[in-house]
Design a protein around this motif. Structure first.
Motif, short mmCIF file in Angstrom:
data_model
loop_
_atom_site.label_atom_id
_atom_site.label_comp_id
_atom_site.label_asym_id
_atom_site.label_seq_id
_atom_site.Cartn_x
_atom_site.Cartn_y
_atom_site.Cartn_z
N UNK A 182 0.83 -1.21 0.00
CA UNK A 182 0.00 0.00 0.00
C UNK A 182 0.87 1.26 0.00
N UNK A 183 2.14 1.09 -0.09
CA UNK A 183 3.09 2.20 -0.10
C UNK A 183 2.84 3.17 1.06
N UNK A 184 2.59 2.59 2.22
CA UNK A 184 2.31 3.41 3.39
C UNK A 184 3.58 4.11 3.87
N UNK A 185 3.37 5.26 4.52
CA UNK A 185 4.51 6.01 5.02
C UNK A 185 4.50 6.11 6.54
N UNK A 186 3.43 5.62 7.16
CA UNK A 186 3.28 5.81 8.61
C UNK A 186 3.13 4.51 9.38
N UNK A 187 3.82 3.50 8.97
CA UNK A 187 3.77 2.25 9.72
C UNK A 187 2.82 1.24 9.12
N UNK A 188 2.80 0.03 9.69
CA UNK A 188 2.03 -1.07 9.11
C UNK A 188 0.53 -0.85 9.19
N UNK B 98 2.30 13.47 3.40
CA UNK B 98 2.05 12.81 2.11
C UNK B 98 3.29 12.86 1.23
N UNK B 99 3.45 11.81 0.47
CA UNK B 99 4.61 11.70 -0.41
C UNK B 99 4.38 12.49 -1.69
N UNK C 158 -8.98 3.70 -3.13
CA UNK C 158 -9.62 4.00 -4.41
C UNK C 158 -9.57 5.48 -4.79
N UNK C 159 -9.02 6.31 -3.95
CA UNK C 159 -9.07 7.76 -4.21
C UNK C 159 -7.75 8.44 -3.88
N UNK C 160 -7.44 9.45 -4.69
CA UNK C 160 -6.26 10.25 -4.35
C UNK C 160 -6.68 11.45 -3.52
N UNK C 161 -5.71 12.31 -3.21
CA UNK C 161 -6.01 13.40 -2.29
C UNK C 161 -7.04 14.37 -2.87
N UNK C 162 -7.09 14.49 -4.17
CA UNK C 162 -8.12 15.37 -4.75
C UNK C 162 -9.51 14.81 -4.49
N UNK D 246 -2.55 7.13 -2.50
CA UNK D 246 -1.83 8.40 -2.59
C UNK D 246 -1.46 8.82 -1.16
N UNK D 247 -2.41 8.67 -0.26
CA UNK D 247 -2.19 8.98 1.16
C UNK D 247 -2.40 7.70 1.96
#
Lengths: 223, 305, 155
Positions: free
Chosen positions: A154-160, A201-202, B83-87, B125-126
């Protein structure tokens, strides 16, 4: 390195149908090391093309040739005689090599014999794991040398996420949870403080979501 | 009051909240939602509308939440980052607020590979924490994620999910803290079966004082049958059914009644835990049992606030 | 199509006894090659169809060797390695087995019967087994008929 694997022979035969003079072009760099498109694999594929031709009752002229790198103009330029004599070039390079050959010999059909699969290193002989997505903003110094952009589904940036179980990923129980790996690595390094901060956010624009990226080393560019 | 929703009022007053889950159909039938609304009306304080739950395509959570609201039940609109990006997320949050949806639950979402369109491109995305942070800034600072200002900010009561049994176990509470710092107002947990393990997790939550900063609502999954118990244990991410419950479901002459009994006992046990401010009943395709469970747990009538 | 199928069935059941297949046998130095030697000393009889090529280990086999043999007209190819667990280089025979399997798959994709390539395992003491294996493969290939790439009957 860039890792690829040969397309099925059936698919290759389909794309080479109708060509009687084929240049099978190998690449001596990444795809040689990953056993997909080096000299040896060129010979195997050439032999298969010839067997197939003979079986159909007509001789297919197959010329083999492996150059040092299909991603550099100087090397690809050396292929010109073999390319000229062939009706089609069957490139066993990664997608980069195929494109450069196609660009440099615009009059020839250039066919991809491989699927380019990933960038990574072998975990054991003949097994390669994806390690890098070329996201353009490396954070490996913060994550204990383990890339969540590549290795977290899920390309997470804040942990599992909530699906991390027994150190494995919810998508595939054979795949390590990248964040579990990062957690234990940082814990061992006494660097867990990073994981307690909210990571913003990346920037996906520089990760390849805004068309082809370009890297310029300015001082080396001559007008 | 941040959003002024029914759920917010109940939690802020320190009353024990009851929410349930209301899954939209795999079709364009709004009637399915209206039907479910009838079953649970007056029995819960708000109902969650799942967002392509388990990565299976369903009627959209925004639309289903609107229909539920029209039917007189306060929706908790779930929004996944899958299913959604930040927009799209910001746009949905503004839209939800504009039509009167106040409660939202922001999740990363189950991976698409596990659903019915496994070849789909996931967005991500997030992540959930970044989503919560973004929603809070929109509401409190009138700022879009890019920092731009907006005239009319959304009124949102921001929820987040937590799976106390996911791993690494020792990171779950620090991660919860991140969600709280990011701006979560309430937490709905994954279904609880193992009360003992849940209590341990809550003790760690209390040790950090998080129960005073965020409203924690414990998840309850009523088991319809032994098969359902197996399904939950094997197929639902991050849920494990202890052997003792398997035994009870196996021995029960009336499995459904036993399932309801277990759910009621779980609610009673959760109520006794310090810092648990409500229950979230996830009766998957068994919504008609919600009133009975709520009643047997002694949680009726629901307070008018 | 139907005619082809009939021909195939016929080919599978009625071997042409006059057809002398050309078989290439890649033999591990430590087992099959020694067994062949012993078979000779013991004056054992076996079909003369196999041409033996000595390998230092069956693990030296390359998919390319198998394909080239077929390409150049062999009707069948054997890879003969040590018994499971007995490789002098620990796992050469396992490697060989996997490569033979891979070559079969490749050949199938270009329309060659995968049964034309087979792996056999034996020890250096198994002289009569060696003779049996050669006979077995010869018979198998005889039933398959000449390779579509074949150059005809062996002299």
């Amino acid at each position: 390195m860039i890792v690829g694997e040969r397309k099925s022979v059936t698919e290759i035969l389909e794309m080479t149908k109708g060509y009687d003079r084929i240049f099978v072009a190998g690449c001596g760099t990444c795809v040689t090391v990953c056993l997909a498109g080096g000299e040896k694999e060129v010979s195997v594929l050439s032999s298969l093309l010839k067997i197939n031709g003979k079986k159909q009752g007509h001789e297919v002229k197959v010329v083999e040739g492996t150059i040092e790198r299909q991603c550099e103009r100087e090397w690809v330029g050396e292929m010109k005689d073999k390319v000229r004599d062939a009706e089609a070039v069957l490139s066993m390079a990664c997608g980069i090599g195929v494109q450069l050959v196609a660009e440099m010999y615009p009059e020839k059909p250039v066919l991809p014999a491989l699927n380019t699969t990933l960038m990574g290193f072998p975990t054991q002989h003949a097994i390669w794991l994806e390690n890098c997505r070329a996201c353009g903003d490396c954070i490996l110094h913060l994550t204990g040398g383990i890339c969540p952009v590549t290795r977290c589904a899920k390309q997470l940036m804040n942990g599992p996420c909530g699906g991390s179980q027994n150190g494995k990923c919810e998508v595939d129980s054979q795949t390590d949870c990248a964040w579990a790996l990062i957690y234990y690595k940082l814990k061992a390094m006494d660097r867990l403080d990073w994981m307690s901060k909210i990571q913003p956010p990346k920037r996906w624009d520089i990760a390849g979501h805004s068309g082809p990226r370009k890297t310029v080393k300015e001082e080396e560019v001559v007008p | 009051m941040k959003a002024g929703s029914n759920l917010e009022k109940i939690l802020e007053k320190g009353q024990f909240a009851v929410t349930c889950e209301c899954g939209p159909p795999k079709s364009a039938s709004g009637d399915v939602i209206r039907q479910k609304a009838k079953m649970i009306k007056g029995k819960v304080d708000a109902a969650n509308i799942t967002d392509n739950q388990a990565a299976i395509v369903r009627l959209s959570s925004f639309a289903a939440a609107t229909i539920l609201m029209q039917a007189g039940i306060e929706p908790v609109m779930q929004v996944t980052a899958r299913d959604r990006n930040r927009l799209a997320i910001q746009s949905d949050l503004l839209g939800a607020s504009a039509v009167g949806i106040r409660d939202v639950l922001l999740l990363t979402g189950d991976h698409q590979k596990l659903g019915n369109h496994p070849e789909a491109k996931g967005v991500f995305d997030l992540d959930s924490i970044q989503m919560i942070d973004m929603a809070r800034r929109m509401r409190d600072e009138r700022k879009f994620q890019n920092g731009e200002q907006m005239d009319v900010p959304p009124k949102l009561f921001i929820g987040a999910a937590e799976n106390p049994l996911a791993e690494p176990a020792e990171y779950r509470v620090p991660r919860l803290e991140k969600k709280v710092v990011a701006g979560a107002d309430f937490i709905q947990t994954q279904g609880v079966f193992d009360i003992e393990r849940f209590e341990k997790w809550m003790a760690a939550v209390r040790a950090k004082g998080l129960h005073k900063k965020v409203h924690i609502i414990g998840g309850v999954v009523p088991l319809k049958s032994l098969g359902a118990a197996k399904f939950v244990n094997d197929k639902v991410l991050g849920m494990t059914v202890p052997d003792s419950l398997f035994e009870r479901m196996k021995k029960a002459s009336d499995a459904k009644a036993e399932g309801v009994k277990i759910a009621v006992e779980t609610i009673e046990a959760l109520r006794k835990i310090e810092g648990v401010q409500g229950v979230h009943i996830m009766a998957i395709e068994w919504e008609e049992k919600v009133p009975e469970i709520v009643e047997k747990a002694g949680l009726l009538p629901r307070p008018a606030v | 199509m139907a005619a082809e199928a009939v021909a195939a069935v016929k080919k599978g059941t009625e071997a042409d006894a006059s057809f002398q297949p050309r078989i290439v046998a890649f033999c591990c130095n430590f087992c099959a090659y020694a067994a062949a030697d012993l078979a000779g000393s013991m004056r054992l009889n076996y079909p003369p169809n196999a041409r033996v090529i000595r390998l230092p280990c069956s693990g030296k086999i390359e998919i390319l060797y198998l394909l080239r043999a077929i390409e150049d007209g062999a009707d069948g190819v054997m890879v003969m390695g040590c018994l499971d667990g007995d490789c002098h280089f620990l796992n050469g025979n396992y490697r060989a087995k996997k490569r033979v399997a891979a070559a079969k798959k490749l050949l199938e994709e270009v329309g060659i019967e995968p049964e034309r390539v087979e792996m056999y395992n034996l020890s250096s003491a198994m002289a009569s087994k060696f003779a049996e294996m050669i006979a077995d493969m010869t018979e198998k290939v005889r039933r398959l008929g000449p390779s579509p790439l074949g150059t005809g009957v062996a002299k």
